[in-house]
Design a protein around this motif. Structure first.
Motif, PDB file in Angstrom:
ATOM      1  N   VAL A  67       0.835  -1.202   0.000  1.00 45.03           N
ATOM      2  CA  VAL A  67       0.000   0.000   0.000  1.00 45.03           C
ATOM      3  C   VAL A  67       0.874   1.260   0.000  1.00 45.03           C
ATOM      4  N   VAL A  68       1.864   1.273   0.862  1.00 44.48           N
ATOM      5  CA  VAL A  68       2.688   2.475   0.994  1.00 44.48           C
ATOM      6  C   VAL A  68       3.497   2.725  -0.281  1.00 44.48           C
ATOM      7  N   MET A  69       3.944   1.662  -0.935  1.00 46.66           N
ATOM      8  CA  MET A  69       4.658   1.851  -2.195  1.00 46.66           C
ATOM      9  C   MET A  69       3.712   2.411  -3.269  1.00 46.66           C
ATOM     10  N   ASP A  70       2.455   1.991  -3.246  1.00 45.56           N
ATOM     11  CA  ASP A  70       1.484   2.592  -4.175  1.00 45.56           C
ATOM     12  C   ASP A  70       1.301   4.086  -3.869  1.00 45.56           C
TER      13      ASP A  70
ATOM     14  N   ASP B 298       1.184   5.019 -14.206  1.00 49.50           N
ATOM     15  CA  ASP B 298       0.328   4.027 -13.539  1.00 49.50           C
ATOM     16  C   ASP B 298       0.861   2.600 -13.591  1.00 49.50           C
ATOM     17  N   CYS B 299       1.676   2.306 -14.612  1.00 50.93           N
ATOM     18  CA  CYS B 299       2.166   0.930 -14.755  1.00 50.93           C
ATOM     19  C   CYS B 299       3.014   0.487 -13.559  1.00 50.93           C
ATOM     20  N   PHE B 300       3.419   1.407 -12.726  1.00 45.24           N
ATOM     21  CA  PHE B 300       4.229   1.038 -11.556  1.00 45.24           C
ATOM     22  C   PHE B 300       3.384   0.803 -10.299  1.00 45.24           C
ATOM     23  N   GLN B 301       2.066   0.911 -10.434  1.00 45.70           N
ATOM     24  CA  GLN B 301       1.159   0.621  -9.321  1.00 45.70           C
ATOM     25  C   GLN B 301       0.918  -0.881  -9.222  1.00 45.70           C
ATOM     26  N   SER B 302       0.690  -1.358  -8.015  1.00 45.52           N
ATOM     27  CA  SER B 302       0.499  -2.804  -7.821  1.00 45.52           C
ATOM     28  C   SER B 302      -0.818  -3.311  -8.397  1.00 45.52           C
TER      29      SER B 302
ATOM     30  N   GLY C  40       4.441  -2.775  -9.512  1.00 48.55           N
ATOM     31  CA  GLY C  40       4.383  -2.608  -8.064  1.00 48.55           C
ATOM     32  C   GLY C  40       5.715  -2.182  -7.492  1.00 48.55           C
ATOM     33  N   GLY C  41       5.693  -1.898  -6.195  1.00 48.58           N
ATOM     34  CA  GLY C  41       6.891  -1.413  -5.521  1.00 48.58           C
ATOM     35  C   GLY C  41       7.308  -2.321  -4.384  1.00 48.58           C
ATOM     36  N   ILE C  42       8.596  -2.286  -4.087  1.00 46.10           N
ATOM     37  CA  ILE C  42       9.169  -3.038  -2.967  1.00 46.10           C
ATOM     38  C   ILE C  42      10.225  -2.146  -2.324  1.00 46.10           C
TER      39      ILE C  42
ATOM     40  N   SER D 246       8.380  -0.613   5.861  1.00 44.62           N
ATOM     41  CA  SER D 246       7.305   0.271   5.416  1.00 44.62           C
ATOM     42  C   SER D 246       6.735   1.092   6.572  1.00 44.62           C
ATOM     43  N   LEU D 247       6.921   0.604   7.807  1.00 42.28           N
ATOM     44  CA  LEU D 247       6.407   1.363   8.952  1.00 42.28           C
ATOM     45  C   LEU D 247       6.982   2.770   8.975  1.00 42.28           C
ATOM     46  N   LYS D 248       8.311   2.873   8.807  1.00 42.49           N
ATOM     47  CA  LYS D 248       8.923   4.200   8.907  1.00 42.49           C
ATOM     48  C   LYS D 248       8.467   5.104   7.765  1.00 42.49           C
ATOM     49  N   VAL D 249       8.246   4.512   6.590  1.00 46.08           N
ATOM     50  CA  VAL D 249       7.772   5.314   5.457  1.00 46.08           C
ATOM     51  C   VAL D 249       6.366   5.840   5.759  1.00 46.08           C
ATOM     52  N   TRP D 250       5.540   4.964   6.272  1.00 49.60           N
ATOM     53  CA  TRP D 250       4.153   5.321   6.613  1.00 49.60           C
ATOM     54  C   TRP D 250       4.155   6.428   7.665  1.00 49.60           C
ATOM     55  N   PHE D 251       4.995   6.274   8.671  1.00 50.28           N
ATOM     56  CA  PHE D 251       5.057   7.280   9.741  1.00 50.28           C
ATOM     57  C   PHE D 251       5.517   8.638   9.191  1.00 50.28           C
ATOM     58  N   VAL D 252       6.515   8.608   8.320  1.00 53.98           N
ATOM     59  CA  VAL D 252       7.047   9.863   7.772  1.00 53.98           C
ATOM     60  C   VAL D 252       5.998  10.554   6.899  1.00 53.98           C
ATOM     61  N   LEU D 253       5.365   9.794   6.010  1.00 55.49           N
ATOM     62  CA  LEU D 253       4.363  10.384   5.115  1.00 55.49           C
ATOM     63  C   LEU D 253       3.233  11.019   5.920  1.00 55.49           C
TER      64      LEU D 253
END
Lengths: 499, 499
Positions: free
Chosen positions: B93-96, B106-110, B115-117, B341-348
């Motif tokens: 979700v966070v990579m999206d 859009d082609c990089f959305q899951s 998708g993203g990793i 992904s937790l830290k990314v989510w927290f930062v965003l």
């Protein structure tokens, strides 16, 4: 209260609970924290639960967490010495401590030509070693041939002939590393007759077969503690092969079981490692150091640097050029590095050598206790590999009607015979039945959600693995999982539906 | 008080301060903490200091650190979905969210085939992409040829012909990845006349030259924000090459500058990425997310899975087999993974989109401010690349006697001429002198210890790099480093000894 080890969520549970993108304006921490409790924690598998007996453990600890916190506070991409001298120097010292603690041969100490580095995972270590092995062989074969097209063509031809080797029970990381390195991969047989271990003889035979075909075996992963059953390959026998094939890079993967080498009663395993090129184990598995932390020791650090060192102008500095400092970026695949040695240092000091040995021995004992429990019910269970490094593997005996003879005695000769060989249809049928009921019991226990176990297949046997090496493991949990297994097995064998 | 950015220690400072091994018995935390203050902190390079203007930054933040702390608390080696569903699902979700925030196609959305990793570093991402590229080409060339010796021989032959490409100013990670993958590597020219960027034309020419030689270019790293000067390759021109060579995997490395793509004023750079195969940038550099955190987006995730998926029996489970879940281990080199992904989510969530844009724009402005300061003293400085993504590169003008003509005017035509071409001995001499004094100034400033800068060499020019992208960067520090540079340059040019 213990939380359930496995979460009760279905694939895709999370997305509907989140907005479709990040907020325009910042949110207060209290909102974020509430969401952790509400939507993240219910989706976690609890690796620290005493009812987590799957895979291998991933133990954390208070000093391990503090190590990660300080690393976060000192946040840096410390790829060379000047990027943060303490990061490099603490790592070198602490890796020397670890080598000593494990009684690794002196050649793995940094004072000589070797040394240790912390990498993320055993998979990275195996890849790092395997590629260094490939390039070392090319350097040796091509010698002083000047750089240029001709050398590149020759090197490409050589790479095309190279074969990486691993036990048929070695972790998939060796095969994956061979894919990445673009080399061939071949397994070495490790049958039940050698307790699923690779013998020196089997390795030698594989090498000879490959050489006869014009192929070039260049790398072998020796395993101390295989993923399936914690088998230990025949280190002494393989050391003899190493002497006969000095171009074969032998890497010892002790990812999980390596932690037990801190106990003198296991250190006889370390002596033959002097004959091999490199060694690794994961402190993040069984040594209370938060994930990730794989200790990688190398006999000749030059073997890594000759492959991985590339120094563009923006990385040049007087310290690197002085040759007095270690630039760990040249020992690894990534450039940047975290300050992982802090957590190792904190763990070693907080527990002390005696505390860590006590920790390991407690788990080894719990494994033996669990095996003992299984052996009180030979009518239900057949131990396939006895407790080794706190891991026992076993099968469920199928219902009597299909068995070649009654499996009710403790020694269980019929079952033993079937495990060793399948000489007739009845035995083959028995094997099939045992595999089927074992799988069914395994799936029911996991679906029950109280415990998390894993299964594997070794030489055609479907076995359940039970590991007792989580920090909070205790006899009462081993007893309880045994009871659940007995109850489930009785239901399955009697053909009862899932409760 | 600001601590000195660079530590005042010599190589080997730490070992004498530590015992020769871990203690037998555990020590209290207070003893350990005292040692952190006493022996670790004095050996740190402070990447969070506003006087850190070297390399690229490695910004941490309060939510970034909290993310690492929670990841430590939930400690797990979450390699597949069932190992901890929240780890996998939050990451997807966070990579999206990130793809959307950057206006990636859009082609990089899951939701589609991409998708993203999150991986650790750009080096790992580049290697992951490059090896996947190599194997994709083999699959395409060998088609349905059955597995076996013949296919392996053909694949080996093909690998031996393959060439990975990168700008001559691309990060060394591409070359290192080619070493690991066992392929050839070739740089594509990126001269000063194109501001050190690779043009579509130059790429096409390199490909054609290689193909004429019977070699097989299979991978190219496009750079958005080169390490030396933050150059952006000619994305539109390269997109045309991509259309003509569909077997060439084109990966976009925006490790540092990619963070700026959250600002609409940079998002025109994202449109052509639809023509490429993969993209990455490091949130741990400029987006306040603690190290390590490299976001890797792929257009067809199958291209990764077809190379990296190996599923031994101990990793099999009903969820993986259902095909409903993502097992990120098949998108990467290591098996285990942290809950990044937790830290990314927290930062965003903590900063919000507007807060993050403001953060980036502040740094971009500081870069322009610094360039402006340099331009107030054209007698001392020659800007080589103007402020781009908060990085300016420049040279120190050597003393007048050696200059072909006076470099005292702002436009400085003599110096410009020398930068472009060296048509006579006087100009060559001027270049040598400029390089010498620039290096001397650079070394003196770093030795002074107040600031940490880095230098690099681009197309024969030795330049100093100044980056203004640390969380605490401020005008006053840019002004101060300018003053230090002026004073040092004047001393060096006048031949004064080091103070």
């Amino acid at each position: 209260m213990i939380m359930p080890v496995l979460p009760n969520v279905s694939p895709g549970y999370l997305r509907p609970l989140l907005p479709s993108g990040p907020p325009e304006e910042g949110e207060p921490w209290s909102d974020i924290q509430a969401d952790i409790d509400k939507i993240i924690i219910p989706g976690l598998t609890h690796w620290q639960s005493p009812k987590f007996m799957a895979f291998f453990p991933c133990n954390s600890s208070y000093p391990g967490m503090l190590g990660e916190m300080y690393s976060g506070a000192f946040n840096a991409a410390a790829f060379n010495w000047i990027c943060s001298p303490a990061v490099t120097e603490l790592e070198t010292v602490v890796m020397d401590w670890i080598a000593k603690l494990l009684a690794l041969p002196d050649c793995f100490q940094s004072a000589g030509e070797g040394g240790g580095i912390i990498q993320g995972t055993a998979s990275e270590v195996v890849l790092t070693a395997l590629v260094a092995a490939r390039e070392r062989l090319i350097r040796r074969k091509l010698g002083d041939m000047p750089e240029g097209d001709e050398r590149m063509d020759k090197a490409a031809d050589l790479r095309g002939k190279m074969v990486a080797l691993g036990s048929e029970h070695a972790h998939s990381s060796t095969q994956k590393a061979a894919v990445i390195a673009g080399t061939r991969f071949r397994t070495v047989p490790a049958p039940r007759s050698t307790n699923f271990s690779v013998s020196g003889k089997a390795l030698r035979k594989t090498i000879e077969e490959l050489k006869e075909k014009g192929l070039e075996p260049f790398y072998f992963t020796v395993t101390i503690g295989s993923t399936g059953t914690c088998a230990v390959d025949d280190l002494e026998g393989i050391a003899e092969v190493a002497r006969d094939y000095p171009d074969l890079w032998i890497h010892v993967d002790a990812a999980y079981a390596g932690s037990a080498l801190i106990c003198p009663e296991y250190q006889h395993l370390c002596t033959p490692i002097a004959n091999f090129d490199s060694f690794n184990f994961n402190l993040h598995k069984w040594l209370l150091t938060n994930f990730d932390c794989s200790a990688f020791f190398i006999k000749r650090r030059k073997d890594l640097i000759d492959t991985y060192s590339i120094t563009p102008s923006y990385l040049r500095n007087q310290f690197t050029e002085s040759g007095l400092v270690t630039d760990y970026r040249d020992w690894q695949i990534p450039l940047g590095r975290r300050f992982r040695s802090l957590k190792v240092w904190f763990v070693l000091r907080t527990y002390g050598v005696n505390g860590l040995r006590e920790f390991i021995r407690g788990h080894v004992k719990l494994g033996e206790y669990f095996q003992g429990l299984l052996e009180t019910r030979p009518d239900v269970f057949s131990v396939v590999t006895p407790a080794a490094f706190a891991l026992t593997t076993f099968q469920i005996n199928p219902s009597k009607p299909n068995a070649p003879s009654s499996p009710a005695t403790k020694s269980n000769p019929a079952h033993e015979a079937y495990l060793n060989d399948f000489t007739n249809d009845a035995e083959a049928q028995y094997r099939e039945d045992a595999n089927r009921v074992t799988k069914e019991v395994y799936e029911r226990v996991n679906a029950g959600g109280e415990f998390f176990l894993t299964s594997t297949v070794v030489c055609g046997l479907y076995v359940i693995r039970v590991v007792s090496a989580v920090e909070r493991s205790e006899e009462k949990y081993m007893k309880r999982v045994f009871e659940v297994l007995v109850d489930t097995a009785e239901d399955v064998v009697k053909g009862k539906e899932k409760a």
